[in-house]
Write an enzyme that holds these catalytic residues in place. Structure first.
Site, PDB file in Angstrom:
ATOM      1  N   ASP A 100      44.452  44.294  55.082  1.00  0.00           N
ATOM      2  CA  ASP A 100      44.943  42.814  54.992  1.00  0.00           C
ATOM      3  C   ASP A 100      43.757  41.953  54.561  1.00  0.00           C
ATOM      4  O   ASP A 100      43.329  41.222  55.249  1.00  0.00           O
ATOM      5  CB  ASP A 100      45.721  42.280  56.297  1.00  0.00           C
ATOM      6  CG  ASP A 100      46.372  41.076  56.174  1.00  0.00           C
ATOM      7  OD1 ASP A 100      45.783  40.231  55.512  1.00  0.00           O
ATOM      8  OD2 ASP A 100      47.082  40.812  57.201  1.00  0.00           O
ATOM      9  N   HIS A 123      28.790  37.839  32.667  1.00  0.00           N
ATOM     10  CA  HIS A 123      30.355  37.476  32.737  1.00  0.00           C
ATOM     11  C   HIS A 123      31.082  37.370  31.572  1.00  0.00           C
ATOM     12  O   HIS A 123      32.101  38.125  31.454  1.00  0.00           O
ATOM     13  CB  HIS A 123      30.264  36.294  33.623  1.00  0.00           C
ATOM     14  CG  HIS A 123      31.787  35.975  33.970  1.00  0.00           C
ATOM     15  ND1 HIS A 123      32.524  36.460  34.943  1.00  0.00           N
ATOM     16  CD2 HIS A 123      32.526  35.005  33.284  1.00  0.00           C
ATOM     17  CE1 HIS A 123      33.670  36.004  35.064  1.00  0.00           C
ATOM     18  NE2 HIS A 123      33.779  35.260  34.128  1.00  0.00           N
TER      19      HIS A 123
END
Ligand code: MEV
Length: 437
Positions: free
Chosen positions: A295, A392
């Site tokens: 979770d 990136h």
């Protein structure tokens, strides 16, 4: 959406799809085709996914990737990651390889304590409540014996129940503050079931406690729920090496080490930077948490609360240079499970855990902390050397080319071209146009 819908959950899957396509999309036929295209080809697997939640109409894919070569406490692991952000897995893999060549990651469990609370209102004599609690505590524990017996057989269960007085904050506010050991389970269901039984027993016992007045007998239970703040379910992961081993083509070793420590210290003292710094850590943590069926919202909530535990939001990682040694470490609370929940249901989660050699919850905590540390190392290293955009944008290049409709051949040529050119939206567009001409 033009009109509200009644009884949506009672519609069949096909009817739900029809309704949503007709009422909420411009081109219902194409929308339906898209939703169906994302169904699993095996109806049994699809049904499994349909039944994870309510009102499922399709699947939402995220890439499931591998960051290999993590050396953790002397063992090699390939770490599965589920994430959409282009550069995360590449960065994790690069950091893993870097530290593999420098002794790898060391990780240790500091604690595994989970928390749950029964929040209630008691307006009355404090001493009487405390006497009542002492009297009722064994009964509280006994009342959950059918829930705890299996967990206890395996060495877990309830660690403690404390009465807490918070009436200085809200009139009459008290808690049963309970701590648990849930072993390899994340434990949410176990904890919540125990808490709801505690609440029931608490109320029942109060009614028959002779020393209470009629008003005092009437304890109002407001809620019973686990806490996702788990500061004592804590893991530490670290790397270290002589500064001289940190050299790379972008910067001399000593300058790099100093700049790196400075960057981490900035995140320690300044919340704007700390949030982004920790976001980079969560890139690694969430990706593994998701890939292993845990979770991630619980983890996120708990981690950020921990980052603010000293009164100001701060870095989760720490770095220092001592006697010529560079040390970089993380301490992070992680309530994870390797049994229960999705772990044995979702086929890819099962495979993810198998790839990790079926870890215990403690081992998974260590792996996840390492993934967070590695990710942070990669991000801060880029930030203090080349800048983040270089790596990136390189990773993002394929997304850009796909968006611009480049063919496979054009993509191949341009990936090659951009190995030595700066990637920006404009430069990619221009280069693609040139090739197309
Ligand atoms: C981007 O997803 C994460 C970074 O912003 C983290 C950081 O700034 O440390 C690069």
């Amino acid at each position: 959406m033009k009109t509200p819908v009644e009884g949506f959950s009672k519609l069949s899957k096909a009817e739900k799809i029809d309704w949503i396509a007709q009422n909420c999309t411009k081109d219902p036929k194409t929308s339906k085709q898209l939703l169906e295209q994302y169904w699993n080809t095996d109806p049994k697997v699809q049904k499994l996914h349909d039944e994870f939640i309510e009102n499922t109409i399709s699947n939402y894919y995220l890439p499931f990737a591998i960051a290999p070569n993590f050396l953790i406490n002397g063992d090699y692991l390939a770490i599965p990651m589920a994430i959409e952000e282009s550069s995360v897995v590449a960065a994790a893999s690069k950091a893993a390889k870097f530290w593999m060549e420098r002794g790898g990651f060391k990780a240790e469990i500091i604690g595994t304590e989970k928390v749950g609370q029964v929040h209630f209102i008691y307006n009355g004599d404090t001493k009487k409540l405390s006497d009542f609690f002492d009297r009722v505590k064994p009964k509280l524990l006994k009342s959950v014996s059918s829930i705890t017996q299996n967990m206890e057989k395996r060495g877990g269960g309830i660690n403690n129940i404390q009465l807490r007085d918070l009436s200085d904050k809200i009139e009459g506010y008290h808690q049963l503050h309970c701590t648990f050991e849930t072993l390899d389970a994340m434990g949410a269901n176990f904890i919540n079931s125990c808490l709801e039984q505690f609440a029931k027993t608490l109320r029942e016992q109060a009614i028959s406690f002779e020393a209470f007045t009629e008003e005092e007998k009437n304890i109002e239970v407001v809620m019973s729920i686990l806490s996702n703040y788990v500061p004592h379910c804590l893991v530490k992961a670290e790397v270290s090496c002589p500064i001289s081993d940190l050299g790379n083509s972008d910067m001399p070793a000593e300058a790099f080490a100093k700049k790196f420590v400075r960057a981490v210290n900035m995140a320690k003292v300044e919340p704007y930077r700390a949030v982004t710094h920790n976001k980079g850590i969560m890139n690694g943590i969430d990706a593994v948490v998701l890939a292993t069926g845990n979770d991630f919202r619980a983890v996120e909530a708990g981690v950020h609360a921990f980052a603010a535990k000293d009164g100001q939001y701060s870095s989760l990682t720490h770095a220092k240079i001592e006697d010529g040694i560079f040390r970089f470490w993380i301490e992070v609370p992680l309530a994870l499970g390797t049994v229960g929940g999705l772990t044995s249901l979702h086929p890819l989660v099962k495979l993810g855990l198998e790839i990790l050699q079926n870890p215990s919850a403690k081992e998974l905590m260590q792996i996840v902390a390492v993934a967070g540390l590695a990710q942070n190392f990669a991000a801060v290293r880029s930030l203090v050397t080349t800048g983040i955009q270089k790596g990136h944008m390189k990773m993002h290049l394929l997304n850009m080319l796909n968006q611009m409709g480049a063919t496979e051949n054009e993509k191949k040529q341009l990936v090659e071209y951009f190995k030595s050119h700066t990637v920006t939206n404009a430069s990619v567009k221009e280069a693609l146009e040139k090739i197309k001409k």
